[in-house]
Design an enzyme around this catalytic site. Structure first.
Site, PDB file in Angstrom:
ATOM      1  N   ASP A 152      -3.450  -4.648   1.014  1.00  0.00           N
ATOM      2  CA  ASP A 152      -4.560  -3.665   0.641  1.00  0.00           C
ATOM      3  C   ASP A 152      -4.320  -2.287  -0.556  1.00  0.00           C
ATOM      4  O   ASP A 152      -3.119  -3.228  -1.329  1.00  0.00           O
ATOM      5  CB  ASP A 152      -3.419  -2.444   2.067  1.00  0.00           C
ATOM      6  CG  ASP A 152      -4.214  -0.994   2.138  1.00  0.00           C
ATOM      7  OD1 ASP A 152      -5.347  -0.460   1.165  1.00  0.00           O
ATOM      8  OD2 ASP A 152      -4.068  -0.445   3.103  1.00  0.00           O
ATOM      9  N   ASP A 207     -11.859   4.802   3.701  1.00  0.00           N
ATOM     10  CA  ASP A 207     -11.918   4.387   5.101  1.00  0.00           C
ATOM     11  C   ASP A 207     -12.552   5.391   5.271  1.00  0.00           C
ATOM     12  O   ASP A 207     -12.947   6.494   5.702  1.00  0.00           O
ATOM     13  CB  ASP A 207     -10.370   4.848   5.520  1.00  0.00           C
ATOM     14  CG  ASP A 207      -9.475   4.305   5.022  1.00  0.00           C
ATOM     15  OD1 ASP A 207      -9.555   3.644   4.423  1.00  0.00           O
ATOM     16  OD2 ASP A 207      -7.992   4.797   5.282  1.00  0.00           O
TER      17      ASP A 207
HETATM   18  C1  GLA Z   1      -5.520   2.386   3.922  1.00  0.00           C
HETATM   19  C2  GLA Z   1      -6.080   1.537   4.289  1.00  0.00           C
HETATM   20  C3  GLA Z   1      -6.832   1.746   5.810  1.00  0.00           C
HETATM   21  C4  GLA Z   1      -5.737   1.392   6.568  1.00  0.00           C
HETATM   22  C5  GLA Z   1      -4.229   2.056   6.172  1.00  0.00           C
HETATM   23  C6  GLA Z   1      -2.979   1.665   6.659  1.00  0.00           C
HETATM   24  O1  GLA Z   1      -6.447   3.626   4.524  1.00  0.00           O
HETATM   25  O2  GLA Z   1      -7.694   1.054   3.550  1.00  0.00           O
HETATM   26  O3  GLA Z   1      -7.744   0.796   6.713  1.00  0.00           O
HETATM   27  O4  GLA Z   1      -4.658  -0.038   6.087  1.00  0.00           O
HETATM   28  O5  GLA Z   1      -4.278   2.268   4.623  1.00  0.00           O
HETATM   29  O6  GLA Z   1      -2.366   2.911   6.423  1.00  0.00           O
END
Ligand code: GLA
Length: 410
Positions: A152, A207
């Protein structure tokens, strides 16, 4: 100029000595889009080894493993502290048996373990990130028996994305265990332009949230509905291919949308050759959810070995028309109705004589070829395409739903 040759040899030897050893990513781990499940969309940080093992059991019992879903991915919040030597440990309360035991359990069931980290100081949920510990983390994951890493992009001030993803890719390669690298920097640095040899998929969107067609806006970030993910991912089809996929985020099927919305969501992820990472509680799901995620005919469209992301060919009367060329001359054809109304229309195959100039170079050639038409949701043959240039198939595209066919050249 023979006398220059020794000089050239010396120069190239010197160049080899000063060039950093740059490994290729682990090849052939995602020749078709990866399939599995992740903790995040349903459980966020409320995870434990009991949940993971329960999901693994369900994955096998429901037949999902045999349908191709093999990765069980632990997303954010599995972390404990680093030990005195800097090696990361699992949270001892959530994972009392430890990560190696979880990996062994999954492997014993013919499944694979995915884990999550971040290129910055901390993960998005504030857990320890990999910055400064990349090789150690890769070694630790390899020791545990991890098969997949989602990496990430939170808390990365002053970190260069190309450098950071290459670094973890090299570290995974050096650690000696094949580990799929799922890049998650939300498309900020356009990884589709530079990451083919670095990772196996890259997020193209912010997301997702469990909603068909609206944004959820928070201070500092915005989540996308299914349609927003499709719209953005659609612009990038020429960058995806065997071993490097556009990732419009994990699935929300079974998490609260209507059945038709879930069907449209799943179908479009298959049409776009997106990773299929389930996000619902597999231990407890409805028959409708199971029928959607277990549709083997549809999964075959996603996993097709030609590896081409579907083409959004045109829009007409509120409908979207999508084509995905398949190995062996077949096509997947999907009519997506993103509106809230049912739409009646007459299908004329001759309106869809197209050549996929941008990616595959293949043509539908409906004017010269006849295809058998197989409905991917009713699992019935529905006759053939027609060479006549007239509307000949009356259809109703249901609101927020799809009609989806596999067309097989006779
Ligand atoms: C980010 C990612 C998500 C998830 C969260 C976890 O927002 O894009 O897919 O992994 O972190 O904290």
């Amino acid at each position: 100029m023979n006398h220059l040759r020794p000089l050239a040899i010396v120069c190239s030897m010197l160049a080899l000595m000063v060039m950093p050893a740059r490994a290729q990513k682990w090849e052939h781990l995602a020749d078709t889009p990866q399939m599995g499940w992740s903790t995040w969309n349903k459980f966020q940080g409320n995870i434990s080894e009991d949940i993971i093992m329960g999901i693994a059991d369900a994955m096998v019992e429901t037949g999902l493993r045999d349908a191709g879903y093999t990765y069980i991915n632990i997303d954010d919040c599995w972390h404990g502290k680093r030990d005195d030597n800097g090696f990361i440990q699992a949270d001892p309360v959530k994972f009392p048996k430890g990560m190696k035991a979880v990996a062994d359990y999954l492997h014993g069931k013919g499944l694979k373990l995915g884990i999550y980290s971040d290129a910055g100081t901390n993960t998005c949920a504030g857990m320890p990130g990999s910055l400064g510990h990349e090789y150690q983390d890769a070694i630790q994951y390899a020791r545990w028996g991890v098969d997949y890493l989602k990496y990430d992009w939170c808390n990365t001030a002053n970190v260069n994305p190309r450098g950071a993803y290459q670094l973890i890719s090299d570290a995974l390669r050096s650690a000696g265990r094949p580990i799929l690298l799922s890049m998650c920097e939300w498309g900020n640095s356009k990884p589709w332009r530079w990451a083919r040899s670095v990772g196996h998929s890259w997020r193209t969107t912010p997301d997702i949230w469990c909603n068909f067609d609206s944004l959820r806006v928070f201070p500092g970030y915005t989540q996308f509905g299914v349609m927003q993910c499709i719209q953005l991912n659609d612009t990038l089809r020429q960058y995806a291919g065997k071993g490097y996929w556009n990732d419009p985020d994990m699935l929300e099927v079974g998490n609260g949308m209507t059945e038709n919305e879930d069907r449209a969501h799943f179908t479009m992820w298959c049409m776009m050759a997106s990773p299929l990472i389930l996000g619902n509680d597999l231990r407890n799901m409805s028959e409708a959810t199971r029928n959607i995620i277990m549709n083997k005919d549809m999964i075959a469209i996603n996993q097709d070995t030609l590896g081409v992301q579907g083409l959004h060919y045109c829009d007409k009367d509120g409908l979207q028309f999508w084509f995905k060329p398949l190995a062996g001359g077949d096509w997947a054809f999907t009519i997506l109705n993103p509106t809230r109304q049912d739409i009646h229309f007459n299908l004329n195959w001759q309106e869809f004589n197209l050549t996929d100039d941008d990616v595959s170079g293949l043509s539908t050639s409906f004017n010269t070829k006849v295809y058998r038409v197989y409905n991917l949701w009713t699992h019935r043959q529905e006759g053939k395409t027609s060479l006549k240039n007239k509307p000949e198939r009356k259809l109703v595209a249901k609101a927020r739903d799809v009609i989806s066919y596999r067309l097989t050249a006779k």
